[in-house]
Motif scaffolding. Structure first.
Motif, short mmCIF file in Angstrom:
data_model
loop_
_atom_site.label_atom_id
_atom_site.label_comp_id
_atom_site.label_asym_id
_atom_site.label_seq_id
_atom_site.Cartn_x
_atom_site.Cartn_y
_atom_site.Cartn_z
N UNK A 1 0.83 -1.20 0.00
CA UNK A 1 0.00 0.00 0.00
C UNK A 1 0.87 1.25 0.00
N UNK A 2 1.97 1.21 0.74
CA UNK A 2 2.89 2.36 0.77
C UNK A 2 3.48 2.61 -0.62
N UNK A 3 3.60 1.56 -1.41
CA UNK A 3 4.16 1.70 -2.75
C UNK A 3 3.10 2.10 -3.77
N UNK A 4 1.84 1.68 -3.56
CA UNK A 4 0.85 1.75 -4.63
C UNK A 4 -0.40 2.57 -4.34
N UNK A 5 -0.59 3.03 -3.12
CA UNK A 5 -1.82 3.76 -2.78
C UNK A 5 -1.96 5.01 -3.64
N UNK A 6 -3.17 5.26 -4.10
CA UNK A 6 -3.44 6.48 -4.86
C UNK A 6 -3.61 7.66 -3.91
N UNK A 7 -3.61 8.85 -4.49
CA UNK A 7 -3.83 10.06 -3.68
C UNK A 7 -5.20 10.00 -3.00
N UNK A 8 -6.19 9.47 -3.70
CA UNK A 8 -7.54 9.37 -3.13
C UNK A 8 -7.55 8.39 -1.95
N UNK A 9 -6.83 7.29 -2.07
CA UNK A 9 -6.78 6.31 -0.98
C UNK A 9 -6.05 6.88 0.24
N UNK B 1 -5.94 10.01 1.04
CA UNK B 1 -6.89 10.97 1.64
C UNK B 1 -7.95 10.24 2.45
N UNK B 2 -8.41 9.09 1.96
CA UNK B 2 -9.41 8.30 2.68
C UNK B 2 -8.83 7.73 3.97
N UNK C 1 -6.50 9.08 5.76
CA UNK C 1 -6.40 10.18 6.71
C UNK C 1 -7.76 10.51 7.32
N UNK C 2 -8.79 10.50 6.49
CA UNK C 2 -10.15 10.76 6.99
C UNK C 2 -10.56 9.71 8.02
N UNK C 3 -10.26 8.45 7.74
CA UNK C 3 -10.61 7.38 8.66
C UNK C 3 -9.80 7.48 9.95
N UNK C 4 -8.54 7.87 9.85
CA UNK C 4 -7.71 8.08 11.04
C UNK C 4 -8.35 9.12 11.95
N UNK C 5 -8.77 10.22 11.36
CA UNK C 5 -9.36 11.31 12.14
C UNK C 5 -10.65 10.86 12.83
N UNK C 6 -11.49 10.12 12.11
CA UNK C 6 -12.74 9.64 12.70
C UNK C 6 -12.47 8.59 13.77
N UNK C 7 -11.46 7.76 13.55
CA UNK C 7 -11.05 6.73 14.52
C UNK C 7 -10.58 7.39 15.82
N UNK D 1 3.39 6.56 7.63
CA UNK D 1 4.40 5.81 6.88
C UNK D 1 3.94 5.56 5.45
N UNK D 2 2.67 5.22 5.28
CA UNK D 2 2.13 5.00 3.93
C UNK D 2 2.15 6.31 3.14
N UNK D 3 1.74 7.38 3.78
CA UNK D 3 1.73 8.69 3.11
C UNK D 3 3.14 9.09 2.67
N UNK D 4 4.13 8.76 3.51
CA UNK D 4 5.52 9.10 3.20
C UNK D 4 6.16 8.11 2.21
N UNK D 5 5.41 7.08 1.81
CA UNK D 5 5.90 6.04 0.91
C UNK D 5 7.08 5.28 1.51
N UNK D 6 7.09 5.17 2.83
CA UNK D 6 8.16 4.45 3.54
C UNK D 6 7.70 3.00 3.72
#
Length: 202
Positions: free
Chosen positions: A76-84, A86-87, A89-95, A163-168
């Motif tokens: 996922x860190x390698x392949x997630x789209x910008x939309x994913x 963003x999703x 991050x939204x789920x993190x905030x709600x969590x 980590x996923x957002x940073x592509x690490x």
């Protein structure tokens, strides 16, 4: 999945056919598929039952989940789209904000589902979805995580997201594996709390 059928409850084709208003043939095929995928077990009396899970079953589930989910998070860190991203991050905030236990758990589930989808590996997705469903079934009767472990889960999700957002990919994989191990310990604490009390007082 909703817990309508309790572990150990026997199920028979003829009764299910009557209850669902259909012939026994599709019921029989469905039971075979559910047994193959681990949702049911076949009984000597030719019926089926929702499995009674042991601590050994849980260990195997979580060991497999650790390997598969950590790999999925790496991809996922390698392949997630910008939309994913963003999703996630939204789920993190709600969590982080949710107070209701059931909704909080659902946001956690949704977060992991997006990660698995973002891995872009359909076979891995099928395996993890089946495995996670069986874990949910196995621990649905145990207590919810307490406030301390709930906050640990919130921190884990945030760290995985970053980590996923940073592509690490390496850090994402490591964090996901650690998160699954903590989830396993939370489950064990609910099943055998006395063992953990003894460990803490030793």
């Amino acid at each position: 999945m909703q817990g309508t059928l309790v572990p150990g409850e026997p199920l028979y084709e003829i009764h299910l056919a009557d209850r669902l208003g259909m012939s026994r043939t599709p019921i029989r095929e469905a039971m075979k598929l559910l047994t193959r995928d681990g949702y049911l077990q076949q009984l000597p009396s030719r019926g089926y039952a929702v499995p009674l899970r042991s601590l050994e079953d849980l260990r195997e589930f979580f060991e497999l989940r650790e390997v598969l989910e950590a790999s999925a998070t790496r991809y996922a860190a390698l392949r997630a789209t910008a939309a994913e991203i963003a999703e996630l991050e939204r789920l993190c905030q709600r969590y982080e904000r949710e107070k209701n236990d059931a909704k909080w758990a659902q946001f956690g589930h949704d977060f992991h589902s997006v990660l698995i989808k973002a891995a872009r590996n359909s076979r891995l997705e099928v395996m993890l979805n089946s495995l996670n469903a069986q874990i949910v079934l196995s621990r649905r009767t145990v207590a919810q995580a307490d406030a301390v472990r709930r906050q640990a889960a919130v921190r884990d999700h945030r760290a995985i997201f970053e980590a996923v957002k940073a592509r690490d990919e390496t850090r994402a994989q490591t964090l996901a594996a650690e998160h699954v191990r903590r989830s396993y310990e939370t489950t064990l604490r609910a099943y055998v709390p006395d063992a953990f009390s003894i460990r803490q007082s030793a």
